[in-house]
Design an enzyme around this catalytic site. Structure first.
Site, PDB file in Angstrom:
ATOM      1  N   SER A  98     -34.887  22.451   8.071  1.00  0.00           N
ATOM      2  CA  SER A  98     -33.479  22.738   8.017  1.00  0.00           C
ATOM      3  C   SER A  98     -32.908  21.300   7.645  1.00  0.00           C
ATOM      4  O   SER A  98     -32.978  20.766   6.420  1.00  0.00           O
ATOM      5  CB  SER A  98     -32.950  23.131   9.056  1.00  0.00           C
ATOM      6  N   ASP A 103     -32.537  33.811   4.719  1.00  0.00           N
ATOM      7  CA  ASP A 103     -31.733  32.900   5.520  1.00  0.00           C
ATOM      8  C   ASP A 103     -30.461  32.592   5.371  1.00  0.00           C
ATOM      9  O   ASP A 103     -29.866  32.634   4.498  1.00  0.00           O
ATOM     10  CB  ASP A 103     -32.574  31.473   5.010  1.00  0.00           C
ATOM     11  N   HIS A 135     -33.923  32.211   8.667  1.00  0.00           N
ATOM     12  CA  HIS A 135     -34.140  30.863   8.919  1.00  0.00           C
ATOM     13  C   HIS A 135     -35.106  30.417  10.220  1.00  0.00           C
ATOM     14  O   HIS A 135     -35.902  29.480   9.830  1.00  0.00           O
ATOM     15  CB  HIS A 135     -32.737  30.352   9.638  1.00  0.00           C
TER      16      HIS A 135
END
Length: 716
Positions: free
Chosen positions: A568, A653, A688
Site C-alpha cells: 500500500s 481494491d 486491498h
C-alpha cells in the site's frame, strides 16, 4: 498424531537447508518466456504548464467503465499467465510452503471471551473451516453456548466474504453486523433477532458496516458512503422496520478531506460523531437515551488541533495535541466541553507520545510510546499512577478489548518477534497479571531457537533509525545471509515488532527478517510522522535506504542477498527505493502499491483521494505537484537496471486501485535495461486486503516466500 507427524517431517526437511548462507547457492534458472507488452496509447497530462505523456492511462478504463475495459482485464490475465509460467517450477514448493504454514495453525480454537452487559462474547474456529462462529454465553463461561453468527455457513459460495462490525443492542436481543462480499469495503448492515433467529429486512447498503445503538433498542446510527468515491459522507439514523430510503441524515460532512464515523461511549451514555482529517478533527454528541435530539459540537474544529474524548462519571477526559506536539491529557466538566474549558492533567512530554486512552469507572489507562516502544500507563482515581513492565528489548504491547466500563481488569496484548501473540488480564488494583491465552504454534516452536535484537541506522541527516531484527540462532554475520527488510512509513502508523508464524518459514531457511521504523510512522513521536509526510516525504525513502545500507555494512547481509517488502503506502516506498537505489536490492516485493501518486491525487473521483491531501499534498497546487512528481514511482521510471520484482494487486481494491501497479509494471517492462524478473499478480476476485479466509491468504504468502527462495536458490 495427525497434526504432529507432518510438522516433524517438515522441520526435518527444513533443518537440512537451515543455513543456506554457509554454502553458495545459485538462483533458480527462470524460464525463457515472453513477458506481456502493454499497448501504448498516448495520453497527455497538462497542468501547471507541465506536459507529461502517460502511455498507459487507458488501464483506468475498467474502473471508469470505459471502452478499453475488456482490454484491461485481458492484460491483467496475460500478466497472471506470465507469472504462472515463470513460477511454474516452484508450484510444488509453494504447495509445501502452504502446508507447512497451515500446519502451524491450531485450526480448532477460541478467542478469549470478553464480558459486556452480562454476556461473554467470543469467536471460535473449527478444523478445516476458513471463517469463524461468533458466540456468547450468559453470565458465566459454563452457561450454554449461543451461536450468534455462523460465518462459515454464511460465506459458502462466495470467493470473498467479510462479516464485521458486530454490535449488540442494549437489551441484548438484537445483533447488527456488516457484510462485504466484494472486498471494496462497502458493507451492507443486517439486523438479526437473537431470540428468534430472524434476519430482519432492514438491510442497509453502501455503509461502513458498523452501527451505534441508542438506548431505546430500536434506533441506531450508521455511516453512509459515496458509491463512487467511497468517502464516508453522511451519518444517518435508522428506525427498525423503516425503509432505509427514509433514513434521516443527522450529519452531512462538507469537508471531503475528512473521514467520519459514529460510535457509542463505553459507559453507554453518549453517541458520538467524529469527523477527522490528518491534522484537524471534531466530535458531536447526543445523550444515548434521546436519539431524537440534535447533535451538538463537543469542541469546534480548530486548525491543526486533534482531540479524542473519553467520557467517565462526572467529566470528560480529552487527549489532544492542542499546544502539545506529543499530545497531553486534559479534563473538562460535562456541561462546558469546548477547549477553553479544558484543564491539564498530564502535560506534553518531549520524549513520550500519548497515543490513546481507555476509560474505566475507577481507572484511566493510557497507551504511550517512548523510544519507539509502547508503554501502558495506569492512572487511578486517587491520583496515583504506575506503568506495566515489559522485559524484552523490542516488543509490541497494546490495550485490548475492554468493553465493560465497570471492570477493574485490563485486557491487554503482548507479542514480540520471538514471542507468539499473548492475551493477558491485569488486575488494576492488585497489579498482577494472568496469561489468558498465547498463540499456539504447532510443530514444536521454541523461542530459544531464535534471536531478536534492536539496532539503529544513521540517516543521511544524522537521524537514528530503529531497526528490529529476528533470525535463527547461529547466524554467521558474514554478509551471505538473505535478509528481508520491511517498512511502512506513512499516516503516522507505527510498525511494531510482532510475531508471525508464516515468517518462520523464512527464518528456518536462513533468512534474517528486519523492520525499519522510518519517518512517516509515529514510533518516535509526532515529529517523526511530520518529518515523513507532505514536503518531507522523501525522508521516508532515504531512511529505508540508510537502513538497508547499514544492514549490509554490518554484514547481516549483502546487496546480492538483500530484499525489500512493503504494501500500500509501503508499496509507494518500494517503488521509490527501486528508483532511488536500484542496485541495493536483489529483489523487491511490492504489495498493492500506491505508485501512481500524481495522477491519483489529481483525480478526485478515485476513492479516498480527497481524504489524502493532508498526507501527500494537493497536486493542483504547483509546489505540491512538483515535489510529488519528483518521487512518484510511476513518474520516475528510468532507462536503467532494476532489481527482481514481484508486484501484487487486486482488481476490486478500494484503497489502491489495480491500475496503479499495472501501469507501473507496464512502464517498467518497456523502459528498464536489465534481464531481471518482473512479475505482476492480480487477484481477480479480491481487493486491498487479499483473501478473506484464514488459510487462503497463506497462498499469497507462499508465492512471496517462493519468489524470494527462488532468487536465493532455495528449492525446499
Amino acid at each position: 498424531m495427525k497434526l504432529i507427524l507432518p510438522s516433524l517431517v517438515l522441520l526435518s526437511a527444513i533443518s537440512a537447508c537451515n543455513n543456506p548462507q554457509k554454502k553458495e547457492m545459485k538462483p533458480m534458472k527462470w524460464p525463457d518466456a515472453k513477458a506481456p507488452i502493454a499497448e501504448i496509447i498516448p495520453h497527455n497530462r497538462i497542468i501547471h504548464g507541465d506536459t507529461v505523456a502517460d502511455n498507459y492511462y487507458w488501464m483506468i478504463d475498467y474502473f471508469k467503465k470505459g471502452p478499453d475495459s475488456t482490454k484491461v482485464v485481458d492484460y491483467l490475465k496475460a500478466e497472471n499467465s506470465y507469472l504462472d509460467t515463470m513460477m511454474k517450477s516452484t508450484d510444488a514448493f509453494q504447495s509445501d510452503l502452504f502446508k507447512e504454514m497451515k500446519g502451524r495453525i491450531k485450526e480448532k480454537d477460541e478467542s478469549v471471551p470478553v464480558l459486556k452487559n452480562g454476556y461473554f462474547y467470543y469467536t471460535k474456529t473449527e478444523d478445516g473451516k476458513q471463517y469463524f462462529k461468533y458466540c456468547r454465553k450468559k453470565g458465566s463461561l459454563t452457561a450454554p453456548e449461543e451461536v450468534l453468527l455462523d460465518v462459515d455457513e454464511m460465506a459458502k459460495g462466495h470467493a470473498y466474504y467479510s462479516a464485521s462490525g458486530f454490535s449488540i443492542s442494549p437489551d441484548n436481543k438484537l445483533l447488527a453486523f456488516g457484510v462485504d462480499k466484494v472486498s471494496r469495503r462497502q458493507y451492507t448492515i443486517n439486523i438479526k433477532n437473537l431470540e428468534t433467529g430472524e434476519i430482519y429486512k432492514d438491510a442497509i447498503t453502501n455503509t461502513q458496516g458498523a452501527v451505534a445503538w441508542a438506548n431505546d433498542n430500536k434506533t441506531f446510527f450508521y455511516t453512509s458512503k459515496n458509491p463512487v468515491t467511497l468517502l464516508s459522507e453522511k451519518i444517518k439514523k435508522h428506525q427498525l422496520g423503516a425503509d432505509a430510503k427514509t433514513d434521516v441524515v443527522v450529519y452531512d460532512e462538507k469537508d471531503n478531506t475528512n473521514y467520519i464515523g459514529v460510535g457509542k461511549s463505553k459507559n453507554d451514555k453518549y453517541i458520538f460523531i467524529s469527523s477527522a482529517g490528518t491534522l484537524t478533527n471534531e466530535f458531536r454528541m447526543i445523550d444515548a437515551d434521546h436519539p431524537e435530539s440534535a447533535f451538538k459540537v463537543f469542541s469546534p474544529r480548530s486548525k491543526d488541533v486533534l482531540y479524542d474524548v473519553l467520557p467517565v462519571d462526572g467529566k470528560f477526559y480529552i487527549t489532544t495535541n492542542w499546544n502539545a506536539k506529543n499530545f497531553r491529557l486534559m479534563e473538562c466538566p460535562l456541561n462546558n466541553t469546548s477547549k477553553e474549558n479544558w484543564k491539564e492533567v498530564i502535560p506534553n512530554r518531549n520524549d513520550v507520545l500519548l497515543e490513546s486512552g481507555e476509560e474505566f469507572k475507577d481507572f484511566l489507562v493510557l497507551s504511550e510510546r517512548k523510544n519507539g516502544l509502547r508503554e501502558i500507563h495506569v492512572l487511578k482515581n486517587d491520583g496515583s499512577d504506575y506503568y506495566l513492565k515489559f522485559d524484552e528489548p523490542v516488543y509490541a504491547a497494546g490495550i485490548g478489548a475492554n468493553p465493560e466500563y465497570n471492570s477493574k481488569t485490563l485486557r491487554y496484548s503482548y507479542t514480540s518477534l520471538v514471542t507468539p501473540s499473548s492475551t493477558y488480564d491485569y488486575d488494576l488494583e492488585k497489579k498482577d497479571k494472568k496469561l489468558m491465552k498465547q498463540q499456539e504454534v504447532l510443530g514444536g516452536y521454541d523461542a530459544k531457537d531464535y534471536v531478536s535484537e534492536r539496532v539503529f541506522a544513521t540517516a543521511k541527516d544524522g537521524t537514528k533509525i530503529p531497526i528490529a531484527l529476528v533470525y535463527k540462532k547461529g547466524l554467521d554475520k558474514n554478509g551471505k545471509a538473505p535478509l528481508l527488510l520491511y517498512a511502512y512509513g506513512s499516516y503516522g502508523s507505527s510498525t511494531d515488532a510482532t510475531f508471525s508464524s508464516p515468517r518462520l518459514s523464512l527464518l528456518n531457511r536462513g533468512f534474517v527478517f528486519a523492520i525499519a521504523n522510518i519517518r512517516g510512522g509515529e514510533e518516535m513521536g509526532r515529529q517523526w510522522y511530520e518529518d515523513g509526510k507532505l514536503m518531507k516525504k522523501k525522508n521516508t525513502f532515504t531512511d529505508f535506504i540508510s537502513a538497508g545500507e547499514y544492514l549490509v555494512d554490518q554484514k547481516f547481509t549483502s546487496k546480492n542477498h538483500l530484499y525489500a517488502h512493503g504494501g500500500s503506502a509501503g508499496g509507494l516506498l518500494m517503488g521509490a527505493v527501486a528508483n532511488m537505489a536500484p542496485d541495493l536490492w536483489n529483489g523487491i516485493i511490492a504489495d498493492v502499491p500506491f505508485v501512481d501518486v500524481v495522477n491519483t491525487m489529481l483525480d478526485e473521483s478515485i476513492p479516498l483521494t480527497t481524504n489524502e491531501f493532508d498526507e501527500w499534498g494537493n497536486p493542483k497546487k504547483k509546489d505540491a505537484y512538483d515535489y510529488m512528481k519528483s518521487y512518484s514511482p510511476y513518474e520516475n521510471v528510468e532507462k536503467k537496471a532494476y532489481p527482481n520484482m514481484l508486484v501484487t494487486t487486486g482488481l476490486h481494491d478500494s484503497q489502491v486501485q489495480y491500475f496503479e501497479p499495472a501501469k507501473w509494471v507496464a512502464k517498467l517492462r518497456a523502459t528498464k535495461t536489465d534481464k531481471n524478473v518482473l512479475l505482476l499478480k492480480t487477484n481477480m476476485e479480491f481487493g486491498h486486503g487479499g483473501a478473506s479466509g484464514r488459510f487462503d491468504y497463506l497462498k499469497d504468502v507462499s508465492l512471496r516466500w517462493a519468489f524470494l527462495c527462488a532468487l536465493e536458490g532455495i528449492e525446499k
